[in-house]
Scaffold this active site. Structure first.
Site, PDB file in Angstrom:
ATOM      1  N   GLU A 185      11.798  -9.474 -10.757  1.00 19.50           N
ATOM      2  CA  GLU A 185      13.212  -9.682 -11.071  1.00 19.50           C
ATOM      3  C   GLU A 185      14.076  -9.498  -9.822  1.00 19.50           C
ATOM      4  OE1 GLU A 185      11.341  -7.600 -14.710  1.00 19.50           O
ATOM      5  OE2 GLU A 185      11.062  -7.648 -12.540  1.00 19.50           O
TER       6      GLU A 185
ATOM      7  N   ALA B  58       0.831  -1.205   0.000  1.00 21.00           N
ATOM      8  CA  ALA B  58       0.000   0.000   0.000  1.00 21.00           C
ATOM      9  C   ALA B  58       0.869   1.260   0.000  1.00 21.00           C
ATOM     10  CB  ALA B  58      -0.940  -0.003   1.199  1.00 21.00           C
TER      11      ALA B  58
END
Length: 135
Positions: free
Chosen positions: A57, A48
């Site tokens: 990645e 959030a």
């Protein structure tokens, strides 16, 4: 055009289901193959507080480094939809820390579209440790 190995494809598809993307709804999975041949997977994990989110990645590279490995031999990234996503700028910088510019990066979509490119093509004129080692 390189074909994605079946074990990598299955791992990417499984990981894509595990991504945590409640805000963007843009799930991404990544797999890095280390120099030893071992596969490490990761997913994007949103928060959030957006700056605290992590890319797939980066998650995969963190898994590799946590296992004691330091060299990436190949990378696959898969996103939902028709268009394959390339690693973001921050992820490109994380990848170049552990791989040469010639690193093959395979960007795949869940619907079968692919882009095969090198890390050097994605990140020309990269900032590497060589800049920090100059006299």
């Amino acid at each position: 055009m390189p074909e994605t190995p079946q074990d990598v494809l299955e791992l990417l598809q499984t990981l894509l289901q595990r991504a945590y993307a409640p805000y963007s709804r843009y799930s991404v999975a990544a797999v890095v193959r280390s120099k030893s041949g071992r596969l490490y997977g990761g997913v994007n994990v949103e928060n959030a507080a957006y700056p605290l989110s992590r890319c797939a990645e980066q998650s995969a590279v963190l898994q590799m480094v946590s296992a004691g490995e330091r060299e990436i031999a190949e990378v696959w990234v898969m996103s939902r939809g028709q268009r394959p996503a390339t690693p973001c700028g921050g992820c490109r910088q994380v990848l170049i820390e552990f791989a040469p510019p010639s690193l093959p990066v395979h960007c795949l979509s869940s619907e079968g579209t692919a882009l095969h490119i090198t890390l050097g093509e994605l990140l020309p004129y990269s900032f590497t440790r060589s800049y920090l080692e100059e006299d």
